[in-house]
Design an enzyme around this catalytic site. Structure first.
Site, PDB file in Angstrom:
ATOM      1  N   HIS A  14      76.584 -37.468 117.233  1.00 53.75           N
ATOM      2  CA  HIS A  14      76.989 -36.061 117.238  1.00 53.75           C
ATOM      3  C   HIS A  14      78.160 -35.975 118.229  1.00 53.75           C
ATOM      4  CE1 HIS A  14      76.647 -31.767 118.249  1.00 53.75           C
ATOM      5  NE2 HIS A  14      75.849 -31.609 117.214  1.00 53.75           N
ATOM      6  N   ASP A  57      70.173 -39.915 122.641  1.00 58.76           N
ATOM      7  CA  ASP A  57      70.202 -38.530 122.171  1.00 58.76           C
ATOM      8  C   ASP A  57      68.979 -38.355 121.258  1.00 58.76           C
ATOM      9  OD1 ASP A  57      70.512 -36.236 120.688  1.00 58.76           O
ATOM     10  OD2 ASP A  57      72.616 -36.553 120.196  1.00 58.76           O
ATOM     11  N   GLN A  77      67.231 -35.138 117.433  1.00 61.29           N
ATOM     12  CA  GLN A  77      66.646 -35.148 116.088  1.00 61.29           C
ATOM     13  C   GLN A  77      65.406 -36.037 115.994  1.00 61.29           C
ATOM     14  OE1 GLN A  77      67.629 -33.023 113.988  1.00 61.29           O
ATOM     15  NE2 GLN A  77      69.642 -32.455 114.789  1.00 61.29           N
ATOM     16  N   LYS A  79      65.285 -27.001 118.769  1.00 61.50           N
ATOM     17  CA  LYS A  79      65.101 -27.810 117.564  1.00 61.50           C
ATOM     18  C   LYS A  79      63.637 -28.241 117.401  1.00 61.50           C
ATOM     19  CE  LYS A  79      69.774 -29.751 117.751  1.00 61.50           C
ATOM     20  NZ  LYS A  79      70.526 -29.082 116.681  1.00 61.50           N
ATOM     21  N   CYS A 110      79.016 -31.472 113.055  1.00 66.04           N
ATOM     22  CA  CYS A 110      79.446 -31.970 114.378  1.00 66.04           C
ATOM     23  C   CYS A 110      79.424 -33.491 114.441  1.00 66.04           C
ATOM     24  CB  CYS A 110      78.588 -31.397 115.506  1.00 66.04           C
ATOM     25  SG  CYS A 110      78.786 -29.648 115.699  1.00 66.04           S
TER      26      CYS A 110
END
Lengths: 89, 411
Positions: free
Chosen positions: B122, B199, B202, B225, B371
């Site tokens: 991202h 990261d 997700q 999220k 993104c």
């Protein structure tokens, strides 16, 4: 004085290489706005009364019955405002 | 087992109709909807306990402090961190990555050093490093992605070296849903004496994540999220690394003492304990409490159950998408390699056209680059449509989505 803002709630630039611009009409005015555009521009194709593929002068765009429209190859804000004014008034 | 019909009753927004159709929310990779338990927790805080946290003796402040600290503990347990000292509350994943970049990177990255970033990241895991490299003059090496969107482990092993100081990689791609083996990446990274920042935006909401098992040094993720409110996120960091780091921002809460030396005409400052050293100013207290409730909700369902449910939905949607003559799925075809995310296109149509058409039927999907422009360059795409599932999505919604796509294929 009639103004584009009478009908348009938001203009959103999109993310992606295409650089499309989405115009969102005011909820209470969307049917009127769509009717005005349908009157002025040429309908190339219509799908299920949901999408109207249209042309006006050298511009091609799609109008959605939900009250949104997607414009392509627009140079800048000024060009879009002028185009919308012609279509709506 | 996960019961989505029962879960759906907890989400008031799912009762909404959009353009006269029941709302189908398939934009969960962007943000998730909130259950009434989370909404009630935030409301309950403001109605009953609202006060600023720490350093006040009154009852309300003590209650607020206790709730806010409990929120850190709940998150620590959720990802199997050692304790709440390893859990820093931030605004979201972006701020968490920027915290590492500026608080760790600015002081530890020198001109000969290298930072490894993958091309599936991202923008929030690319831009901070590019910005910082203009100050620190270190080199960024990008790891390639295979044509199917999977991480190129061979290229990673070729690029990592003793010059590498930090590896920055997503656990799950926000475009393709590809799940990276962060445990293996951490092993290789540590063999080279570098740190790894993952990261988890997700992954943490969708899979069981255990920082002890994966041995990552930093893990960043967002509350919104994973059923929590916006404006709250988490940076996990190993205790010993956080302890060595200087603060990110200065202000209240992150200091223990600021004493003015009249001779030197300067203030000398000592830092607060972890995690408060990294939480300058009044934090997002209600957000933290909302996140705690979201974590409790997810734990009640069970992360393995959530993973399985999304995998079943992904497989079902991919099977049906593949049957559409003009549809093309990007990334891996096997649902098992992915995590609840499917990027696709319909031949001859722009992604925004598809998204606008689906919107007419009450189906919310995302269109554009999501993104992650470099990954779209690899896929040779102008943009893509992305559907992403969560705990409240059901097969019937996928059926309606596919029926709408059949109609748009006529264009």
């Amino acid at each position: 004085m009639p103004a584009v803002d009478d009908y348009v709630a938001r203009i959103e630039g999109t993310c992606g290489k295409e650089k499309d611009v989405i115009v969102i009409f005011k909820y209470g005015k969307k049917n009127e706005a769509i009717a005005r555009i349908l009157k002025k521009a040429k309908t190339k194709k219509s799908i299920s009364g949901i999408i109207f593929e249209m042309t006006f002068k050298n511009f091609s765009f799609r109008v959605y019955s939900s009250g949104k429209a997607i414009f392509r190859s627009i140079k800048d804000k000024g060009e879009l405002q002028a185009l919308l004014f012609e279509l709506l008034f | 087992m996960l019961n989505p019909q029962k879960i759906r009753k907890d989400f008031p927004i799912l009762r909404r109709r959009i353009n006269n159709y029941p709302l189908i929310y398939f934009d969960n990779a962007a943000t998730t909807q909130k259950p009434k338990q989370v909404i009630a927790a935030i409301e309950g805080f403001y109605e009953n306990h609202n006060a600023n946290v720490h350093r006040a003796v009154h009852t309300l402040s003590q209650e607020a402090s206790e709730l806010y600290e409990n929120a850190h503990e709940e998150v620590a347990n959720f990802i199997s961190a050692n304790d709440m000292e390893e859990i820093i509350f931030v605004r979201g994943t972006t701020e968490a990555i920027n915290l590492v970049a500026y608080a760790w990177g600015l002081r530890n990255l020198k001109s000969d050093d290298e930072v490894i970033v993958s091309l599936m990241e991202h923008h929030s895991n690319i831009v901070p490093w590019e910005l910082l490299s203009k100050i620190g003059k270190f080199k960024i090496k990008y790891v390639n992605v295979n044509n199917d969107g999977t991480f190129n482990y061979e290229d990673f092993e070729n690029k990592i070296s003793k010059k590498t100081k930090i590896v920055c990689v997503s656990h799950v791609s926000n475009v393709s849903g590809v799940v990276n083996n962060v445990k293996t990446l951490a092993e290789v990274t540590h063999e080279h004496g570098a740190l790894i920042l993952v990261d988890g935006a997700q992954s943490v909401p969708h899979l069981p994540v255990n920082v002890k098992d994966s041995d990552v040094d930093f893990l960043a993720f967002s509350g919104h999220k994973m059923l929590g409110p916006t404006g709250i996120g988490v940076l996990y960091g190993k205790h010993e690394i956080l302890e060595m780091m200087e603060p990110f921002q200065g202000g209240g809460e992150m200091i223990r003492e600021v004493s003015f030396n009249s001779k030197l005409q300067r203030c000398s400052i000592t830092w607060n304990d972890l995690p408060w050293k990294f939480e300058a100013g009044t934090p997002n207290i209600a957000g933290g409490i909302g996140l705690m409730e979201a974590v409790k909700y997810l734990r009640r369902i069970g992360m393995e159950n959530i993973k399985r449910h999304e995998c079943v939905l992904t497989e079902y949607a991919m099977q049906h998408l593949q049957k559409l003559p003009k549809a093309k799925i990007y990334g891996p075809r096997e649902a098992s390699a992915k995590c609840g995310i499917i990027p696709f296109g319909i031949g001859g149509l722009g992604s925004h056209d598809i998204a606008l058409f689906l919107d007419n039927y009450g189906v919310m999907v995302r269109s554009g680059f999501h993104c992650a422009q470099p990954l779209h360059q690899i896929f040779k795409l102008q943009s893509s449509v992305r559907v992403s599932f969560y705990i409240y999505n059901i097969r019937e919604e996928i059926d309606r989505f596919i029926e709408a796509l059949k109609e748009i294929e006529q264009i």
